[in-house]
Design an enzyme around this catalytic site. Structure first.
Site, short mmCIF file in Angstrom:
data_model
loop_
_atom_site.label_atom_id
_atom_site.label_comp_id
_atom_site.label_asym_id
_atom_site.label_seq_id
_atom_site.Cartn_x
_atom_site.Cartn_y
_atom_site.Cartn_z
N GLU A 51 0.99 -1.19 0.09
CA GLU A 51 0.02 -0.05 -0.02
C GLU A 51 0.84 1.13 0.06
OE1 GLU A 51 -2.87 0.37 3.21
OE2 GLU A 51 -4.01 -1.52 2.61
N ASP A 62 -6.04 8.62 9.48
CA ASP A 62 -4.50 8.34 10.10
C ASP A 62 -4.29 8.70 11.39
OD1 ASP A 62 -3.67 6.88 7.82
OD2 ASP A 62 -3.58 8.77 6.81
N TYR A 176 -10.66 -4.57 2.96
CA TYR A 176 -9.83 -4.15 4.17
C TYR A 176 -10.70 -4.30 5.25
CZ TYR A 176 -6.13 -1.15 5.95
OH TYR A 176 -5.48 -0.50 6.75
#
Length: 273
Positions: A51, A62, A176
């Site tokens: 990734e 994040d 994911y």
């Protein structure tokens, strides 16, 4: 250029008997040149899919570690165009590992959705993860990805069974699975119901399921691999890069810093054996 032949992600997961190790880095942290060498080291260390994070000023998914990496890459002026050129350079260097760009919806919209996926295919990428693109609003991106032979990788966090089903039905490539609510970042413990959640996700689509967010040790890799098809590690690797910034910055010590990163990733990947 529309990709011909089977997507590399499909080729990778055609053999479901093997668990896959999937690292994340931010491209351009600490520089494009060093990122290129880090990718080569990650492949040598046993990575199955990579990734590649595109630096963004407001990375909602994040935590602080990857936010700092994004800031360092942005300070270097790294753009989507630079990351696409980076992918092409990796392909020219003979790296055939599946490559997925991790970016946010705003930069993709500014770049142009159709153009983004067309250029992904042209430069040799295999798909994209866009964590802030809701399942209800991804029709344009899904169609563009399909047109160019790419995968738009769906994220699914612990949620209702109806929502897991909705995401699973439109998923592509692999799913994911977000191991915990909140932002990315290393965690000392994983959810006790994680295996049950991943089983529900796998049942919703039949696609491979890879688990990320918070995985930081070989023991956690081993634990997650027992019930998933792949293990994604981001913040722990980015943290390792950050710890070695001073070594990576000097020509005479760069190899030492690179070896520290490679050793760390080999230890993580060993959890799959």
């Amino acid at each position: 250029m529309i990709q011909t032949g089977q997507n590399r992600i499909d080729q990778l997961f055609a053999d479901r008997s093997r668990k896959r190790f999937i690292p994340f880095i931010t491209v351009g942290d600490p520089s494009l040149e060093v990122s290129f060498e880090i990718v080569k080291a990650l492949v040598e260390a046993g990575s199955d899919l990579l990734e590649l994070g595109v630096a963004y000023s407001d990375p909602l998914a994040d935590g602080p570690t990857i936010q700092r990496a994004s800031q360092r890459a942005l300070a270097n002026g790294v753009t989507i165009a630079d990351v696409l050129a980076f992918v092409a350079k990796l392909r020219d260097a003979g790296i055939n590992t599946p490559l997925v760009l991790f970016t946010y919806v705003n930069p993709v919209m500014q770049y142009g959705v159709e153009r983004f996926f067309a250029d992904l295919a042209k430069h040799g990428a295999d798909g994209a993860v866009i964590p802030d693109l809701p399942a209800e609003e991804n029709a344009e991106a899904t169609a563009a990805a399909k047109k160019y032979g790419l995968h738009l990788i769906s994220l699914v966090a612990p949620t209702s069974e109806s929502r897991i089903k909705l995401i699973g039905e439109q998923a592509s490539g692999f799913i994911y699975c977000v191991s915990s609510l909140g932002v990315t970042g290393a965690r000392s413990q994983l959810r006790s119901d994680l295996a049950e959640f991943v089983q529900k996700v796998k049942a919703s689509s039949g696609l491979p399921a890879a688990v990320g967010f918070g995985i930081s040790t070989p023991e956690q890799v081993r634990e997650v691999a027992a019930f998933s098809d792949g293990v994604i590690v981001g913040s722990a690797i980015v943290q390792q890069i950050e710890r070695n910034l001073s070594l990576l910055a000097q020509p005479e010590t760069k190899a030492e810093g690179m070896q520290h990163i490679k050793n760390f990733v080999q230890q993580l990947a060993s959890g799959l054996q």
